[in-house]
Write a protein that holds these residues in place. Sequence first.
Motif, PDB file in Angstrom:
ATOM      1  N   LEU A  65     -39.446  26.484 -33.709  1.00  0.00           N
ATOM      2  CA  LEU A  65     -38.551  26.344 -32.565  1.00  0.00           C
ATOM      3  C   LEU A  65     -38.116  24.888 -32.402  1.00  0.00           C
ATOM      4  N   ALA A  66     -39.070  23.963 -32.586  1.00  0.00           N
ATOM      5  CA  ALA A  66     -38.745  22.537 -32.464  1.00  0.00           C
ATOM      6  C   ALA A  66     -37.800  22.093 -33.576  1.00  0.00           C
ATOM      7  N   ASP A  67     -38.044  22.559 -34.800  1.00  0.00           N
ATOM      8  CA  ASP A  67     -37.167  22.216 -35.921  1.00  0.00           C
ATOM      9  C   ASP A  67     -35.753  22.734 -35.673  1.00  0.00           C
ATOM     10  N   PHE A  68     -35.657  23.960 -35.164  1.00  0.00           N
ATOM     11  CA  PHE A  68     -34.347  24.530 -34.889  1.00  0.00           C
ATOM     12  C   PHE A  68     -33.644  23.740 -33.786  1.00  0.00           C
ATOM     13  N   GLY A  69     -34.405  23.367 -32.753  1.00  0.00           N
ATOM     14  CA  GLY A  69     -33.830  22.579 -31.666  1.00  0.00           C
ATOM     15  C   GLY A  69     -33.303  21.238 -32.147  1.00  0.00           C
ATOM     16  N   ARG A  70     -34.064  20.582 -33.041  1.00  0.00           N
ATOM     17  CA  ARG A  70     -33.610  19.287 -33.575  1.00  0.00           C
ATOM     18  C   ARG A  70     -32.346  19.448 -34.413  1.00  0.00           C
ATOM     19  N   SER A  71     -32.230  20.590 -35.099  1.00  0.00           N
ATOM     20  CA  SER A  71     -31.038  20.801 -35.919  1.00  0.00           C
ATOM     21  C   SER A  71     -29.790  20.973 -35.067  1.00  0.00           C
ATOM     22  N   MET A  72     -29.985  21.255 -33.759  1.00  0.00           N
ATOM     23  CA  MET A  72     -28.859  21.450 -32.851  1.00  0.00           C
ATOM     24  C   MET A  72     -28.590  20.227 -31.981  1.00  0.00           C
ATOM     25  N   ASN A  73     -29.245  19.112 -32.288  1.00  0.00           N
ATOM     26  CA  ASN A  73     -29.092  17.908 -31.471  1.00  0.00           C
ATOM     27  C   ASN A  73     -27.658  17.408 -31.406  1.00  0.00           C
ATOM     28  N   GLY A  74     -26.863  17.718 -32.438  1.00  0.00           N
ATOM     29  CA  GLY A  74     -25.495  17.237 -32.465  1.00  0.00           C
ATOM     30  C   GLY A  74     -24.548  18.005 -31.571  1.00  0.00           C
ATOM     31  N   VAL A  75     -25.005  19.136 -31.021  1.00  0.00           N
ATOM     32  CA  VAL A  75     -24.148  19.955 -30.153  1.00  0.00           C
ATOM     33  C   VAL A  75     -24.144  19.369 -28.746  1.00  0.00           C
ATOM     34  N   ASP A  76     -22.986  19.015 -28.265  1.00  0.00           N
ATOM     35  CA  ASP A  76     -22.840  18.480 -26.909  1.00  0.00           C
ATOM     36  C   ASP A  76     -22.509  19.627 -25.962  1.00  0.00           C
ATOM     37  N   PRO A  77     -23.428  19.953 -25.017  1.00  0.00           N
ATOM     38  CA  PRO A  77     -23.155  21.063 -24.089  1.00  0.00           C
ATOM     39  C   PRO A  77     -21.838  20.909 -23.343  1.00  0.00           C
ATOM     40  N   GLY A  78     -21.436  19.664 -23.094  1.00  0.00           N
ATOM     41  CA  GLY A  78     -20.190  19.438 -22.370  1.00  0.00           C
ATOM     42  C   GLY A  78     -18.964  19.886 -23.139  1.00  0.00           C
ATOM     43  N   ASN A  79     -19.097  19.990 -24.466  1.00  0.00           N
ATOM     44  CA  ASN A  79     -17.971  20.428 -25.293  1.00  0.00           C
ATOM     45  C   ASN A  79     -18.090  21.890 -25.712  1.00  0.00           C
ATOM     46  N   MET A  80     -19.030  22.600 -25.128  1.00  0.00           N
ATOM     47  CA  MET A  80     -19.222  23.994 -25.488  1.00  0.00           C
ATOM     48  C   MET A  80     -18.079  24.859 -24.967  1.00  0.00           C
ATOM     49  N   ASP A  81     -17.568  25.713 -25.821  1.00  0.00           N
ATOM     50  CA  ASP A  81     -16.487  26.623 -25.450  1.00  0.00           C
ATOM     51  C   ASP A  81     -17.103  27.911 -24.928  1.00  0.00           C
ATOM     52  N   THR A  82     -16.867  28.242 -23.671  1.00  0.00           N
ATOM     53  CA  THR A  82     -17.440  29.449 -23.074  1.00  0.00           C
ATOM     54  C   THR A  82     -16.330  30.448 -22.785  1.00  0.00           C
ATOM     55  N   ILE A  83     -16.458  31.629 -23.371  1.00  0.00           N
ATOM     56  CA  ILE A  83     -15.445  32.665 -23.182  1.00  0.00           C
ATOM     57  C   ILE A  83     -16.121  34.004 -22.932  1.00  0.00           C
ATOM     58  N   MET A  84     -15.361  34.960 -22.477  1.00  0.00           N
ATOM     59  CA  MET A  84     -15.858  36.314 -22.282  1.00  0.00           C
ATOM     60  C   MET A  84     -15.247  37.223 -23.338  1.00  0.00           C
ATOM     61  N   LEU A  85     -16.030  38.148 -23.859  1.00  0.00           N
ATOM     62  CA  LEU A  85     -15.480  39.126 -24.771  1.00  0.00           C
ATOM     63  C   LEU A  85     -14.264  39.766 -24.110  1.00  0.00           C
ATOM     64  N   PRO A  86     -13.103  39.738 -24.752  1.00  0.00           N
ATOM     65  CA  PRO A  86     -11.918  40.352 -24.130  1.00  0.00           C
ATOM     66  C   PRO A  86     -12.151  41.836 -23.854  1.00  0.00           C
ATOM     67  N   VAL A  87     -11.985  42.228 -22.598  1.00  0.00           N
ATOM     68  CA  VAL A  87     -12.203  43.624 -22.210  1.00  0.00           C
ATOM     69  C   VAL A  87     -11.039  44.106 -21.342  1.00  0.00           C
ATOM     70  N   ALA A  88     -10.910  45.426 -21.295  1.00  0.00           N
ATOM     71  CA  ALA A  88      -9.914  46.068 -20.431  1.00  0.00           C
ATOM     72  C   ALA A  88     -10.631  47.139 -19.629  1.00  0.00           C
ATOM     73  N   TYR A  89     -10.109  47.454 -18.435  1.00  0.00           N
ATOM     74  CA  TYR A  89     -10.731  48.499 -17.634  1.00  0.00           C
ATOM     75  C   TYR A  89     -10.606  49.846 -18.340  1.00  0.00           C
ATOM     76  N   ASP A  90     -11.694  50.597 -18.333  1.00  0.00           N
ATOM     77  CA  ASP A  90     -11.702  51.898 -18.997  1.00  0.00           C
ATOM     78  C   ASP A  90     -10.747  52.858 -18.283  1.00  0.00           C
ATOM     79  N   LYS A  91     -10.007  53.633 -19.047  1.00  0.00           N
ATOM     80  CA  LYS A  91      -9.015  54.537 -18.473  1.00  0.00           C
ATOM     81  C   LYS A  91      -9.660  55.744 -17.799  1.00  0.00           C
ATOM     82  N   ILE A  92     -10.853  56.101 -18.221  1.00  0.00           N
ATOM     83  CA  ILE A  92     -11.540  57.252 -17.624  1.00  0.00           C
ATOM     84  C   ILE A  92     -12.353  56.828 -16.410  1.00  0.00           C
ATOM     85  N   ASP A  93     -13.077  55.725 -16.538  1.00  0.00           N
ATOM     86  CA  ASP A  93     -13.905  55.210 -15.450  1.00  0.00           C
ATOM     87  C   ASP A  93     -13.522  53.758 -15.189  1.00  0.00           C
TER      88      ASP A  93
END
Length: 365
Positions: A301-329
């Motif tokens: 877990l620590a090794d994996f965490g260190r491998s992600m040190n270069g990821v800046d949370p402030g630059n993280m792209d957050t999106i939602m899976l594109p969805v549409a309202y169901d036609k039946i419900d």
Amino acid sequence: MTHAEAPQSTRADRRRAADGKSGRPPRSRGRRVRRIILWTLVVLVLAAGGTGYWLYNNLNSNLHGVNLDEALGKNRPEKMATSGQNILVLGSDSRAGDNAALGTGKVAGARSDTALVMHIPEGRTRATAVSIPRDTLVTRPECTKSDGSTVPPAKRVMFNSVYSLAGPACVVKTVEQMSGVRMDHFMEIDFSGFKDLVDAIGGVTVTVDKPIHDKSSGLDLTAGTHKLDGTQSLAFVRTRHGVGDGSDLGRIGLQQQFMVALLSEIKQQDLLGSPAKTYKIANSLTSSLTTDSELASLKSLADFGRSMNGVDPGNMDTIMLPVAYDKIDPNRVVAAQPQADTLWKAIRTDTEIPESAKKSPATGG
């Protein structure tokens, strides 16, 4: 010279005489001091080593692992050709044990209350988090439960029901089937551990544009900036009646906002400057964390965490899976096409996600 006139022997004389008889060179005061310091250091190192070993074992034993290869078999999507990584992150709400005091209403069994696919492209300097709405209707594949029994496939089931019926491995299998994206890793954190983690780091700061008042979750915030403790943070990520149209879609934006704030807060912590606080954070995290078997050790877990040190949370792209309202419900949603397929293809090929694939017909108001 008479006996009475003989000089009195000193302690130094007797010591020199003794050293002469034994053939050893005389020891100076400096040598004695160094010897004492040496043994003191040995004792300190042994004590520290014993404590460190105990702390390591304690944290390591907190972790629980799920063998995805054994649970899912070989019929899985191919791994990406690049060094990119895909991680399925779940927030579970068992409403049992420590979680019982944190729940609202009477809900039987465990549920996956939050689910997102974290995609880290090759180079590991940025990341994209794709939230999957819990009310999304999906096709559940046949799954094997932890007790060896089989859950038959089913169509048009709510995404968050998969966890409660068949467990986390089946959630991974469902996501892989609906996306064609292989999950390299899996992480799950329960609500009680989430609360303890936020308290351990001293709270998380968020800013809201509008006031949020939700009697169901207990969240009561004015517009502006707030530092939330563990209990408030749980209410923040779980509130749905206080934002948008009251559906699960409305709160996904809050969950993504909080996730970025939490990761940023952890990254800013002076972990080296406060070993006690570091241990408290690590203990809170590992006590509530379930991962795939490859990450189910403190070293991995620590090794994996260190491998992600270069990821800046402030630059993280957050999106939602594109969805549409169901036609039946209309109270349920389904993956919107062609946006969803375009999104998953970009992740599979580790290429940039088109802006058109980030737009969802159903937004939750």
